[in-house]
Scaffold this motif. Structure first.
Motif, PDB file in Angstrom:
ATOM      1  N   LEU A  48       0.870  -1.182   0.000  1.00 50.32           N
ATOM      2  CA  LEU A  48       0.000   0.000   0.000  1.00 50.32           C
ATOM      3  C   LEU A  48       0.908   1.233   0.000  1.00 50.32           C
ATOM      4  O   LEU A  48       1.738   1.399   0.899  1.00 50.32           O
ATOM      5  N   GLY A  49       0.757   2.077  -1.012  1.00 44.43           N
ATOM      6  CA  GLY A  49       1.581   3.278  -1.100  1.00 44.43           C
ATOM      7  C   GLY A  49       0.803   4.502  -0.650  1.00 44.43           C
ATOM      8  O   GLY A  49      -0.381   4.627  -0.959  1.00 44.43           O
ATOM      9  N   MET A  50       1.469   5.387   0.080  1.00 45.55           N
ATOM     10  CA  MET A  50       0.760   6.579   0.571  1.00 45.55           C
ATOM     11  C   MET A  50       1.549   7.847   0.264  1.00 45.55           C
ATOM     12  O   MET A  50       2.778   7.883   0.436  1.00 45.55           O
ATOM     13  N   ILE A  51       0.811   8.846  -0.195  1.00 46.72           N
ATOM     14  CA  ILE A  51       1.428  10.157  -0.459  1.00 46.72           C
ATOM     15  C   ILE A  51       0.742  11.178   0.444  1.00 46.72           C
ATOM     16  O   ILE A  51      -0.495  11.223   0.490  1.00 46.72           O
ATOM     17  N   ILE A  52       1.523  11.947   1.180  1.00 44.09           N
ATOM     18  CA  ILE A  52       0.955  12.973   2.060  1.00 44.09           C
ATOM     19  C   ILE A  52       1.472  14.330   1.593  1.00 44.09           C
ATOM     20  O   ILE A  52       2.676  14.476   1.295  1.00 44.09           O
ATOM     21  N   ASP A  53       0.570  15.261   1.537  1.00 44.16           N
ATOM     22  CA  ASP A  53       0.936  16.596   1.061  1.00 44.16           C
ATOM     23  C   ASP A  53       2.022  17.206   1.954  1.00 44.16           C
ATOM     24  O   ASP A  53       1.945  17.117   3.181  1.00 44.16           O
ATOM     25  N   GLU A  54       3.022  17.746   1.293  1.00 43.23           N
ATOM     26  CA  GLU A  54       4.153  18.428   1.940  1.00 43.23           C
ATOM     27  C   GLU A  54       5.071  17.493   2.732  1.00 43.23           C
ATOM     28  O   GLU A  54       5.904  17.938   3.511  1.00 43.23           O
ATOM     29  N   ALA A  55       4.874  16.210   2.568  1.00 36.87           N
ATOM     30  CA  ALA A  55       5.813  15.257   3.194  1.00 36.87           C
ATOM     31  C   ALA A  55       7.101  15.247   2.384  1.00 36.87           C
ATOM     32  O   ALA A  55       7.121  15.735   1.251  1.00 36.87           O
ATOM     33  N   GLU A  56       8.158  14.677   2.989  1.00 38.68           N
ATOM     34  CA  GLU A  56       9.431  14.651   2.263  1.00 38.68           C
ATOM     35  C   GLU A  56       9.711  13.305   1.607  1.00 38.68           C
ATOM     36  O   GLU A  56      10.639  13.159   0.843  1.00 38.68           O
ATOM     37  N   GLN A  57       8.908  12.291   1.968  1.00 31.00           N
ATOM     38  CA  GLN A  57       9.109  10.961   1.387  1.00 31.00           C
ATOM     39  C   GLN A  57       7.768  10.319   1.035  1.00 31.00           C
ATOM     40  O   GLN A  57       6.721  10.835   1.390  1.00 31.00           O
ATOM     41  N   TYR A  58       7.909   9.152   0.374  1.00 34.54           N
ATOM     42  CA  TYR A  58       6.728   8.314   0.111  1.00 34.54           C
ATOM     43  C   TYR A  58       6.662   7.267   1.220  1.00 34.54           C
ATOM     44  O   TYR A  58       7.689   6.865   1.745  1.00 34.54           O
ATOM     45  N   PHE A  59       5.427   6.814   1.516  1.00 35.09           N
ATOM     46  CA  PHE A  59       5.275   5.825   2.604  1.00 35.09           C
ATOM     47  C   PHE A  59       4.681   4.527   2.073  1.00 35.09           C
ATOM     48  O   PHE A  59       3.772   4.543   1.242  1.00 35.09           O
ATOM     49  N   ILE A  60       5.198   3.430   2.603  1.00 33.64           N
ATOM     50  CA  ILE A  60       4.735   2.100   2.159  1.00 33.64           C
ATOM     51  C   ILE A  60       4.282   1.290   3.378  1.00 33.64           C
ATOM     52  O   ILE A  60       5.026   1.142   4.350  1.00 33.64           O
ATOM     53  N   PHE A  61       3.043   0.796   3.315  1.00 37.20           N
ATOM     54  CA  PHE A  61       2.534  -0.112   4.351  1.00 37.20           C
ATOM     55  C   PHE A  61       2.485  -1.527   3.755  1.00 37.20           C
ATOM     56  O   PHE A  61       1.961  -1.705   2.653  1.00 37.20           O
ATOM     57  N   SER A  62       3.014  -2.492   4.513  1.00 37.01           N
ATOM     58  CA  SER A  62       2.988  -3.869   3.986  1.00 37.01           C
ATOM     59  C   SER A  62       1.767  -4.593   4.541  1.00 37.01           C
ATOM     60  O   SER A  62       1.778  -5.108   5.655  1.00 37.01           O
ATOM     61  N   VAL A  63       0.693  -4.561   3.766  1.00 35.47           N
ATOM     62  CA  VAL A  63      -0.540  -5.257   4.188  1.00 35.47           C
ATOM     63  C   VAL A  63      -1.010  -6.156   3.045  1.00 35.47           C
ATOM     64  O   VAL A  63      -2.191  -6.181   2.701  1.00 35.47           O
ATOM     65  N   ARG A  64      -0.082  -6.897   2.478  1.00 38.16           N
ATOM     66  CA  ARG A  64      -0.424  -7.754   1.337  1.00 38.16           C
ATOM     67  C   ARG A  64      -1.265  -8.942   1.780  1.00 38.16           C
ATOM     68  O   ARG A  64      -1.066  -9.476   2.864  1.00 38.16           O
ATOM     69  N   LYS A  65      -2.137  -9.323   0.914  1.00 40.91           N
ATOM     70  CA  LYS A  65      -2.870 -10.568   1.139  1.00 40.91           C
ATOM     71  C   LYS A  65      -3.408 -11.055  -0.201  1.00 40.91           C
ATOM     72  O   LYS A  65      -4.115 -10.330  -0.888  1.00 40.91           O
ATOM     73  N   TYR A  66      -3.001 -12.240  -0.549  1.00 43.29           N
ATOM     74  CA  TYR A  66      -3.551 -12.819  -1.776  1.00 43.29           C
ATOM     75  C   TYR A  66      -3.646 -14.327  -1.595  1.00 43.29           C
ATOM     76  O   TYR A  66      -3.038 -14.896  -0.694  1.00 43.29           O
ATOM     77  N   GLU A  67      -4.416 -14.925  -2.447  1.00 44.86           N
ATOM     78  CA  GLU A  67      -4.673 -16.359  -2.305  1.00 44.86           C
ATOM     79  C   GLU A  67      -3.438 -17.158  -2.698  1.00 44.86           C
ATOM     80  O   GLU A  67      -2.822 -16.900  -3.730  1.00 44.86           O
ATOM     81  N   ILE A  68      -3.093 -18.110  -1.852  1.00 50.78           N
ATOM     82  CA  ILE A  68      -1.979 -19.012  -2.207  1.00 50.78           C
ATOM     83  C   ILE A  68      -2.439 -20.457  -2.040  1.00 50.78           C
ATOM     84  O   ILE A  68      -3.383 -20.730  -1.287  1.00 50.78           O
ATOM     85  N   ARG A  69      -1.765 -21.330  -2.755  1.00 52.98           N
ATOM     86  CA  ARG A  69      -2.102 -22.751  -2.678  1.00 52.98           C
ATOM     87  C   ARG A  69      -1.703 -23.270  -1.300  1.00 52.98           C
ATOM     88  O   ARG A  69      -0.646 -22.900  -0.771  1.00 52.98           O
ATOM     89  N   SER A  70      -2.527 -24.125  -0.744  1.00 54.41           N
ATOM     90  CA  SER A  70      -2.208 -24.631   0.586  1.00 54.41           C
ATOM     91  C   SER A  70      -1.042 -25.623   0.512  1.00 54.41           C
ATOM     92  O   SER A  70      -0.732 -26.155  -0.555  1.00 54.41           O
ATOM     93  N   ILE A  71      -0.445 -25.863   1.659  1.00 58.88           N
ATOM     94  CA  ILE A  71       0.701 -26.779   1.696  1.00 58.88           C
ATOM     95  C   ILE A  71       0.197 -28.205   1.496  1.00 58.88           C
ATOM     96  O   ILE A  71      -0.725 -28.646   2.180  1.00 58.88           O
ATOM     97  N   ALA A  72       0.782 -28.885   0.533  1.00 62.36           N
ATOM     98  CA  ALA A  72       0.352 -30.259   0.241  1.00 62.36           C
ATOM     99  C   ALA A  72       1.564 -31.115  -0.084  1.00 62.36           C
ATOM    100  O   ALA A  72       2.668 -30.598  -0.295  1.00 62.36           O
TER     101      ALA A  72
END
Lengths: 371, 485
Positions: free
Chosen positions: B98-122
């Protein structure tokens, strides 16, 4: 020349196969033709000499290979030229005998010339890839050799007449010496090993492999001849390719050729032995004529055409028993001894570099602590 | 540099070339305008709404420095990643962050909240075991890493992360045990991976091709594994594991040919049983590769080797065949390759029908029609069974089998001997990161024979193999050595 560094174990395997492979094919019948039942004694004498020379070669290459030993340039050229000549003669004999063995074991005397081209292709590939590949292939072949010998020992069944070996030297030693002289070209297989070099001592502390290989050579060859004479007696002179014929005396005879794998393994070893001779030829040729690949192509083409036109065991026998053998004999015995003297002189003259001295001191210190 | 929120947001949107699955949300944090970007389907929306969006929207003030402030306001397990490079920012969004831009900030911000479907362990389809772990790797890098780390709970387990692929930006984890694996080997592998310049990495086999010394060789030069227990055992011997995101196959290097014969179960059963099954496997592969060729050679050239009764049976069967032994065997081999290819590719529902078509219609009818002989079909069936006794070596075995048939047709057993010699010589020329493919046979390393043809009991294997370069030989301290201490 590259990758010619070998360990003691590898030298042992090389020496074993270089020495024994072709001595159990046509040579038994040749030897028996000249000294009858005393052939085993002739082999005992020749193998003693051979082992001594293998030891000399081992001492020489423990320091440096033939091409790396420091000596006068002209002298080196002369020595390598002689080695090249010897290798050419040996090459003809080895190639023809190997081809004859393959042909008689597998093709019932068919058109062997076509198989020659395939054989030379593989020999070229292995020789081109260099000494390391030859050594490693021989190490794999050692396993096959052990398996084949176990198969033979487990299934061997023959009515041997120990009396066939006796009487011992009824007419003196003259016949034995005559046979040794006449078939000298089938000995002196240590020359190709001069192109190898042992790894520094402190990295290879293996102690038993070389004495084991020498014992193995002696026991295998002399034992084989005793077995052969005990089985065939005087009739051994009529038996070509003794190794293949002996494979018929097994319990598996009823299954017709179950020991055929042993013959196939021996063919494989014989081809590797041919590669070793061609390797020496290539290295000597490259030293004399500089460019490796063109030298190899010319040599292989030359040998193939020669064997194609004038191949066969008869050619090998004619060349092997001609006067050329005296030149070969002189070169084969004098070159290793000369190189031994040169390396000794060189070692005395030049003080060891400090770094080597230090390493040796460290190794000695570590060994003392371990003791 | 102070970020202009609107301009940067538009720039971000533009850099994704108008893709429809890029989601943008504009909102305010206290009195500051902000926007977040994410790829639809790759984000844990519940976590995002509850732990990030709601706290941000309800906060009364946002003070500099922003990273610390954002970490205080939001509730995420990973700290906020701060980026200054715009390209890295868009790449992180493309990777599912998740990328975030805030007005007048000096950097870009990244939140790691990934979630996607994966194959189960078999359990993987090959290398199944009767006794032993049944877990297999799946396509997710983190899951695979966790499976390895669960088995090696040591701070010495080192994971180096690399990225390969201009477009795929595939994550590659290089794992080794510090103090066991040779640093030179690790360095060599890392450098080779770093040098890879390719548009995308779809599977670990792509990386394997780049790590191999001889690209066109039929022999595998890098180990492939689908089970974490095997990878762990290999790493304990000093190997390096390479996990590629998106692939259930984990690579290991260095590799030796004899690894193909070491099945996982050999290490979970008693040593006599392991030795027996390993010998059977080797024999099976030997039969698989050489039997069709020998069958041709015996018929074409060396017929006198066969026992008379056996030869009579073959003669009765081949009488009247329209093809030579070589052509007959090639025909049967091609039949089999077609069946094999079809059975892998076709839908499972028609698998049964295919078996009937293959076994009865093609096999029996071809024999009855007098096109091929029964012994030829029998030889091929035995050979094929043998090939799949060693599934890891099946690819090269299939090609070698075909080669030996052709050689046997041309030169008989001599051709087979030449073929064996050629393969032997060829294999000795291939190196795999400090070891030779044919080790420990050539070069001869007797120390390692305890786990090659025979399988010693695990209590007797107190040293790591010489075949694999490592920096710590001791695997286990023996009881008597302990007592001495």
């Amino acid at each position: 020349m590259k990758n010619n560094l070998i360990y003691k174990k590898q030298y042992a395997v090389l020496a074993l196969f270089a020495s024994v492979t072709l001595k159990v094919l046509m040579l038994p019948s040749f030897m028996m033709a000249d000294c009858g039942r005393q052939a085993w004694f002739a082999m005992l004498l020749m193998m003693t000499l051979e082992i001594l020379m293998f030891w000399v070669v081992y001492v020489v290459i423990s320091k440096q290979s033939l091409l790396d030993i420091e000596m006068h340039k002209t002298l080196k050229y002369i020595i390598v030229s002689f080695v090249f000549f010897v290798s050419v003669i040996k090459g003809i004999v080895v190639l023809n005998e190997t081809m004859d063995y393959i042909n008689r074991s597998l093709f019932e005397g068919g058109l062997w010339q076509y198989k020659l081209i395939a054989l030379m292709g593989v020999v070229f590939f292995i020789t081109y890839k260099g000494p390391n590949v030859i050594v490693r292939c021989m190490q794999v072949a050692l396993w096959l050799f052990v398996i084949s010998m176990v198969m033979v020992l487990v299934t061997f069944e023959a009515n041997m007449q120990v009396d066939n070996i006796l009487p011992f030297l009824p007419n003196g030693i003259g016949g034995v010496l005559y046979a040794c002289d006449k078939h000298y070209l089938w000995f002196g297989d240590f020359i190709p090993l001069l192109f190898f070099c042992m790894t520094p001592k402190h990295r290879d502390k293996e102690k038993i492999s070389i004495p084991m290989a020498f014992c193995g050579m002696m026991v295998f060859i002399v034992g084989f001849y005793i077995l052969f004479i005990a089985l065939y007696g005087e009739a051994g002179v009529l038996v070509d390719h003794a190794f293949s014929k002996l494979m018929g005396f097994t319990m598996a005879e009823g299954l017709e050729g179950i020991l055929f794998p042993v013959v196939c393994i021996w063919i494989l070893i014989a081809i590797l032995r041919t590669c070793l001779t061609f390797y020496a030829l290539t290295e000597a040729g490259t030293f004399l004529f500089k460019k490796r690949l063109p030298v190899m192509i010319v040599l292989f083409l030359g040998f193939t055409i020669f064997a194609y036109i004038n191949g066969g065991i008869e050619t090998a026998y004619d060349i092997g028993t001609s006067w050329i053998r005296y030149i070969v004999m002189a070169v084969q015995y004098s070159v290793p001894i000369l190189l031994l003297v040169l390396t000794r002189m060189h070692a005395k003259k030049e003080p060891k570099p400090k770094a080597i001295k230090k390493t040796e001191q460290k190794v000695k210190y570590a060994e003392d602590i371990q003791k | 540099m102070r970020i202009d929120y609107r301009a940067e947001s538009d720039r971000t949107e533009k850099s994704f070339c108008g893709t429809m699955d890029l989601k943008r949300m504009d909102f305010s944090i206290a009195d500051k305008s902000a926007a977040v970007f994410y790829i639809d389907g790759m984000l844990d929306k519940e976590l995002f709404e509850r732990n990030i969006l709601t706290p941000l929207k309800t906060t009364q003030s946002l003070e500099q420095p922003y990273p610390e402030a954002l970490n205080k306001i939001t509730f995420t397990s990973e700290a906020i990643n701060v980026l200054e490079d715009f390209e890295e920012f868009t790449q992180a969004i493309a990777a599912g962050d998740l990328g975030m831009i805030i007005d007048e900030a000096e950097q870009y911000f990244i939140f790691s909240v990934r979630k996607y479907e994966i194959r189960s362990i078999a359990e993987p389809p090959v290398n199944s075991v009767l006794h032993g772990p049944r877990e297999g790797f799946n396509e997710d890098l983190k899951v695979n890493l966790t499976m390895i780390r669960r088995r090696l709970r040591t701070p010495n387990l080192v994971v180096d992360m690399l990225k390969v692929g201009q477009y795929s930006q595939t994550n590659i984890a290089l794992i080794h045990i510090d103090g066991v694996a040779s640093p030179e080997t690790v360095k060599m592998i890392k450098e080779k991976i770093k040098k890879i310049e390719i548009d995308g990495v779809v599977d670990s086999s792509y990386i394997a091709r780049f790590l191999e010394e001889k690209k066109n060789s039929i022999f595998r030069q890098i180990g492939i594994n689908e089970k974490p227990d095997i990878v762990t055992a290999k790493m304990l011997e000093g190997r390096v594991a390479i996990v590629v995101d998106g692939s259930p196959i984990v690579l290991t290097a260095p590799f030796v040919v004899l690894e193909n014969y070491q099945a996982a179960e050999d290490y979970y059963v008693k040593s006599p049983r392991a030795t027996l099954t390993r010998s059977i496997r080797m024999l099976a592969q030997f039969i698989a590769i050489l039997m069709p060729g020998l069958y041709v050679a015996f018929q074409e050239y060396q017929y006198d080797i066969l026992p008379l009764k056996f030869m009579t049976v073959i003669m009765n069967n081949i009488f009247g065949l329209p093809f030579s032994p070589l052509l007959e065997m090639l025909l049967v081999l091609i039949f089999f390759e077609i069946l094999n290819e079809a059975s892998i590719k076709m839908p499972k529902y028609v698998g049964m029908a295919l078996s009937i078509v293959g076994a009865i219609v093609l096999g029996e009818t071809a024999v009855n029609a007098g096109l091929v002989s029964t012994p030829a079909v029998l030889v091929l069936a035995l050979s094929t069974l043998g090939i799949y006794c060693v599934p890891d070596g099946a690819d090269s075995a299939g090609i070698m089998r075909l080669g030996f048939v052709v050689l046997a047709g041309a030169l008989g057993i001599f051709g087979i001997v030449l073929g064996i010699l050629f393969i032997m010589a060829y294999l000795t020329t291939i190196d795999s990161f400090g070891t030779t493919l044919l080790a420990p046979i050539a070069p001869l390393l007797p120390h390692d024979f305890e786990d090659i043809f025979m399988k010693n009991d695990i209590t007797e294997e107190n040293e790591r193999p010489d075949t694999i370069p490592n920096v710590n030989k001791t695997k286990m301290v023996k009881e008597d050595e302990k007592n001495e201490k």
